[in-house]
Structure formats: C-alpha cells, structure tokens
Design a protein around this motif. Structure first.
Motif, mmCIF file in Angstrom:
data_model
loop_
_atom_site.group_PDB
_atom_site.id
_atom_site.type_symbol
_atom_site.label_atom_id
_atom_site.label_comp_id
_atom_site.label_asym_id
_atom_site.label_seq_id
_atom_site.Cartn_x
_atom_site.Cartn_y
_atom_site.Cartn_z
ATOM 1 N N ILE A 126 -1.675 9.366 -2.147
ATOM 2 C CA ILE A 126 -1.580 7.900 -2.148
ATOM 3 C C ILE A 126 -2.429 7.358 -3.308
ATOM 4 O O ILE A 126 -3.592 7.740 -3.447
ATOM 5 N N GLY A 127 -1.846 6.519 -4.132
ATOM 6 C CA GLY A 127 -2.583 5.890 -5.231
ATOM 7 C C GLY A 127 -2.234 6.410 -6.607
ATOM 8 O O GLY A 127 -2.490 5.735 -7.616
ATOM 9 N N VAL A 128 -1.631 7.583 -6.672
ATOM 10 C CA VAL A 128 -1.363 8.206 -7.973
ATOM 11 C C VAL A 128 -0.334 7.396 -8.771
ATOM 12 O O VAL A 128 -0.515 7.124 -9.963
ATOM 13 N N ASP A 129 0.734 6.981 -8.100
ATOM 14 C CA ASP A 129 1.809 6.287 -8.818
ATOM 15 C C ASP A 129 1.316 4.959 -9.409
ATOM 16 O O ASP A 129 1.605 4.641 -10.561
ATOM 17 N N THR A 130 0.551 4.218 -8.624
ATOM 18 C CA THR A 130 0.022 2.933 -9.119
ATOM 19 C C THR A 130 -0.900 3.171 -10.299
ATOM 20 O O THR A 130 -0.854 2.457 -11.315
ATOM 21 N N CYS A 131 -1.756 4.175 -10.161
ATOM 22 C CA CYS A 131 -2.696 4.521 -11.229
ATOM 23 C C CYS A 131 -1.921 4.835 -12.513
ATOM 24 O O CYS A 131 -2.262 4.343 -13.595
ATOM 25 N N LEU A 132 -0.882 5.636 -12.382
ATOM 26 C CA LEU A 132 -0.114 6.018 -13.573
ATOM 27 C C LEU A 132 0.525 4.799 -14.231
ATOM 28 O O LEU A 132 0.564 4.690 -15.458
ATOM 29 N N ASN A 133 1.023 3.877 -13.396
ATOM 30 C CA ASN A 133 1.618 2.656 -13.960
ATOM 31 C C ASN A 133 0.582 1.844 -14.721
ATOM 32 O O ASN A 133 0.866 1.295 -15.784
ATOM 33 N N THR A 134 -0.629 1.795 -14.195
ATOM 34 C CA THR A 134 -1.715 1.066 -14.881
ATOM 35 C C THR A 134 -2.046 1.742 -16.208
ATOM 36 O O THR A 134 -2.198 1.082 -17.240
ATOM 37 N N ARG B 129 3.314 2.126 -1.666
ATOM 38 C CA ARG B 129 3.423 1.418 -0.379
ATOM 39 C C ARG B 129 4.284 2.223 0.594
ATOM 40 O O ARG B 129 3.983 2.352 1.776
ATOM 41 N N LEU B 130 5.366 2.778 0.034
ATOM 42 C CA LEU B 130 6.290 3.552 0.874
ATOM 43 C C LEU B 130 5.617 4.845 1.344
ATOM 44 O O LEU B 130 5.654 5.185 2.531
ATOM 45 N N LEU B 131 4.993 5.542 0.393
ATOM 46 C CA LEU B 131 4.317 6.810 0.720
ATOM 47 C C LEU B 131 3.242 6.585 1.781
ATOM 48 O O LEU B 131 3.145 7.330 2.771
ATOM 49 N N ALA B 132 2.434 5.543 1.570
ATOM 50 C CA ALA B 132 1.333 5.269 2.504
ATOM 51 C C ALA B 132 1.865 4.879 3.881
ATOM 52 O O ALA B 132 1.302 5.277 4.909
ATOM 53 N N SER B 133 2.963 4.130 3.917
ATOM 54 C CA SER B 133 3.534 3.720 5.209
ATOM 55 C C SER B 133 4.074 4.936 5.944
ATOM 56 O O SER B 133 3.883 5.088 7.161
ATOM 57 N N ASN C 187 10.202 15.045 1.728
ATOM 58 C CA ASN C 187 9.945 15.197 3.160
ATOM 59 C C ASN C 187 8.464 15.029 3.480
ATOM 60 O O ASN C 187 7.610 15.639 2.821
ATOM 61 N N ILE C 188 8.197 14.242 4.504
ATOM 62 C CA ILE C 188 6.821 14.118 4.988
ATOM 63 C C ILE C 188 6.548 15.325 5.883
ATOM 64 O O ILE C 188 7.328 15.622 6.791
ATOM 65 N N VAL C 189 5.449 16.025 5.566
ATOM 66 C CA VAL C 189 5.155 17.268 6.286
ATOM 67 C C VAL C 189 3.723 17.223 6.824
ATOM 68 O O VAL C 189 2.874 16.469 6.336
ATOM 69 N N SER C 190 3.499 18.057 7.827
ATOM 70 C CA SER C 190 2.156 18.217 8.372
ATOM 71 C C SER C 190 1.733 19.645 8.036
ATOM 72 O O SER C 190 2.405 20.597 8.418
ATOM 73 N N VAL C 191 0.647 19.782 7.276
ATOM 74 C CA VAL C 191 0.248 21.120 6.816
ATOM 75 C C VAL C 191 -1.167 21.436 7.299
ATOM 76 O O VAL C 191 -1.942 20.524 7.617
ATOM 77 N N ASP C 192 -1.484 22.699 7.324
ATOM 78 C CA ASP C 192 -2.819 23.122 7.738
ATOM 79 C C ASP C 192 -3.863 22.554 6.752
ATOM 80 O O ASP C 192 -3.746 22.755 5.534
#
Ligand code: ADP
Ligand code: F6P
Length: 319
Positions: free
Chosen positions: A138-146, A262-266, A291-296
């Motif tokens: 979360i946050g990487v895409d916004t950072c890259l746009n900036t 926003r989508l990723l975080a939601s 795909n949203i996954v749950s990992v160890d």
C-alpha cells in the motif's frame, strides 16, 4: 462482541487511511468492535486507543498520511516492552491485532503472534515495496506517481538549461522506486542498490546521449545505491556538464492516494478482517497477480524481495 484493534506503524504511506477505513467498516459489518491504536507500538504502550465506529472513518479514504498517526518505538524491540503491550491488549480483551506498516512493523507483529495468544494479521504498507510475497505494498503506486510527476518537471528545466539532473529517490535498501520511476520517465540512467554502480559507464552513456542530440540528462539514483551528490561529482568530472541535484525526500510519502492504492488498501483491509474471522493468525495479506492472498508472515519477512532486473535491462535498452 469480539474486539480487534488496528494500528499504523513505521513510515507512513498513502492509502493507510483507506486500509483503516476498510478494517473498521468491514469489521463493524461483521459484528466486531474495532479499536484504533494511536502511533503504532508507541501508542499501544501508552494505552492510547479508542473505539472506531463506521462514521469515525468517513471521508478519510482520500486523505494522505494516517489518521491513527505513526511512530517508531524502540521499547517494543525489547522483551519487557512487548510483555507490557500484551498485558494492555489483554486488559482490553483485544483478540486480534491488524498491523499496517513496513517490514520493521511486520517483524514486530510476528513477535506478537509468537509470544502471545493474540491473532495477528499484517498489511504491507510502505512506499519502498521491499516486502516479499506481495507484488505491491500500500502506498507504492501513489509514491511512484509523485516521483514521476516531479521528474517530469525537472526534465523541463533540465532541457531548457541543457543540464544534467541527479534525482534521488527513497526506498531504503530497495531500488524499486528508482527503477520504476526511471523506466517510466525515460531517465538516461538508473542507479539501484541491486546493481553495482559503474561511474565510467554512466559518464560514457551520458556523453553518448548528448552526441545523439539529447539536450538533458536525467539520472535517477535510489538512496540505497549512492548519494546523489557523489554521483553528481563523478559526472561533472567525467562529462563537464552542468549538474544539479534534487533529493525528492518525504514528498514521496505524502499526497492523496491513487485509485490503485485506494482499491488495494480497501481489498487488503477487508481481507485482513476476514482472515481474523476465519481464525487465521501470523499471516500477511498480499496481492499476487490480481489475487488477494493470505501468506505466512514469517515466510514473507524471511524471504528477500527480488527486484525484477529484466526491467532494469529494459530501461537501459529504451533510454
Ligand atoms: P517500517 O515498519 O516502516 O519498516 P521501522 O523499521 O522503523 O519501520 O519499524 C517500525 C517499528 O516497528 C519500530 O520502531 C519498532 O517499534 C517496531 N519494530 C521494528 N523491528 C522490530 C523488531 N525486530 N522487533 C520488535 N519490534 C520491531
Ligand atoms: O520506509 C519508508 C521510508 O520513507 C524509506 O524510504 C526512507 O529511507 C525512510 O522511510 C525515511 O525515514 P524517516 O521518515 O524516519 O526519515
């Protein structure tokens, strides 16, 4: 009513608020009571927390930063500090803890899972994109746009003055921000910690570019690769070009989150609560493919995130 808590910790990242909103609203919709802990582990140790209702998280999705604030807390790294934290969580009858943060924060979360009976779910929130088992944090895409928007502006002035600009990006020991922003702005060279810096080759590349008729030179350097000032000195000596340094700094962490964040975080925030409901613990929510996954969680923390160096080669070929 089962009670869970959410916190943000370490460096803030755009989209943390959207994740908090999703945790609270999804949790409330499933009949949970959700506490918001202020200032990460520091606020936890001060017992600084409050119940968050559906309406408490209204209007925050579009806001940068984190309404829960964030902090770095040395006390939590020591056993005594953590034992105090577990007691506070127990006294509040908090059964689940959702930690949104970078690898440091998630290391703290893994200890909570190992040392207490609280169920722990981590969410990767960091502009650095240095966490394994998830394509994006979360946050990487916004950072890259900036970063891209700012490099674009620097290109205007670089062309007007026929100068070389060395632009330093954040990322700690990871070159992801520099690599992707450099590739997508057509920077002439990208310096990342994953690839040894060769000043001679760098100078030659810039000289060749000018011979081809280029009127500017943009070099993007990740903070973990070299100091932008050192790069500038080497380049000035080798090419004689007038050079300027721009360190983008903390603007990279601010701003309203992009649609993608926003989508990723939601998606991640709601998945974290669902993981708790499903009885999971010591896991991290990630995204692999779409795909949203749950990992160890331990596996995510122990594995080194590999940067896709084919993108580095592509950037070199295309610039
Ligand atoms: P980030 O989460 O952005 O990587 P830090 O590395 O500064 O940021 O970590 C944030 C906080 O997480 C630290 O200040 C500390 O409270 C906690 N933390 C980090 N590493 C550990 C650890 N090994 N054990 C316990 N807590 C940790
Ligand atoms: O981890 C996020 C990050 O912004 C890194 O890219 C950077 O090295 C660091 O945090 C800066 O930390 P601080 O906010 O303490 O200056």
């Amino acid at each position: 009513m089962k009670r869970i808590a959410v916190m943000t910790s370490g460096g803030d990242a755009p989209g943390m608020n959207a994740a908090i909103r999703a945790v609270v609203r999804y949790g409330v919709s499933k009949g949970l009571e959700v506490y918001g802990i202020m200032r990460g582990y520091a606020g936890l140790l001060e017992d600084d927390m409050k119940v968050l209702n559906f309406s408490d998280v209204g209007g925050i999705m579009e806001r940068g930063g984190t309404i829960l604030r964030t902090a770095r807390c040395q006390e939590f790294k020591v056993d005594k500090g953590r034992q105090e934290a577990y007691k506070i969580l127990k006294d509040h009858e908090i059964k689940g803890l959702i930690v949104i943060g970078g690898d440091g924060s998630l290391n703290g979360a893994a200890l909570v899972a190992a040392e207490s009976d609280i169920k722990v779910i981590g969410l990767p929130g960091s502009i650095d994109n240095d966490i394994s088992e998830t394509d994006m944090c979360i946050g990487v895409d916004t950072c890259l746009n900036t970063v891209v928007e700012n490099i674009q502006k620097l290109k205007d002035t670089a062309s007007s003055h026929e100068r070389a600009f060395i632009v330093e990006t954040m990322g700690r020991n990871c070159g992801y921000i520099a690599l992707i922003s450099g590739l997508t702005t057509g920077a002439e060279a990208i310096l990342i910690p994953e690839v040894k810096v060769d000043y001679q080759a760098l100078g030659d590349k810039l000289l060749a570019g000018r011979k081809r008729g280029k009127i500017n030179s943009i070099v993007v350097v990740a903070e973990g690769a070299a100091s932008a000032y050192t790069v500038a000195r080497h380049l000035e000596n080798r090419t004689g070009y007038e050079t300027r340094v721009t360190i983008l700094g903390h603007i990279q962490r601010g701003g309203s989150p992009s649609v993608s964040d926003r989508l990723l975080a939601s998606r991640m925030g709601s998945a974290a609560v669902q993981a708790f409901i499903d009885g999971q613990s010591n896991v991290m929510i990630g995204i692999q493919g779409n795909n949203i996954v749950s990992v160890d969680l331990n596996r995510a923390l122990q594995k080194k995130k590999e940067l896709d160096l084919s993108l580095y080669d592509l950037a070199n070929t295309l610039s």
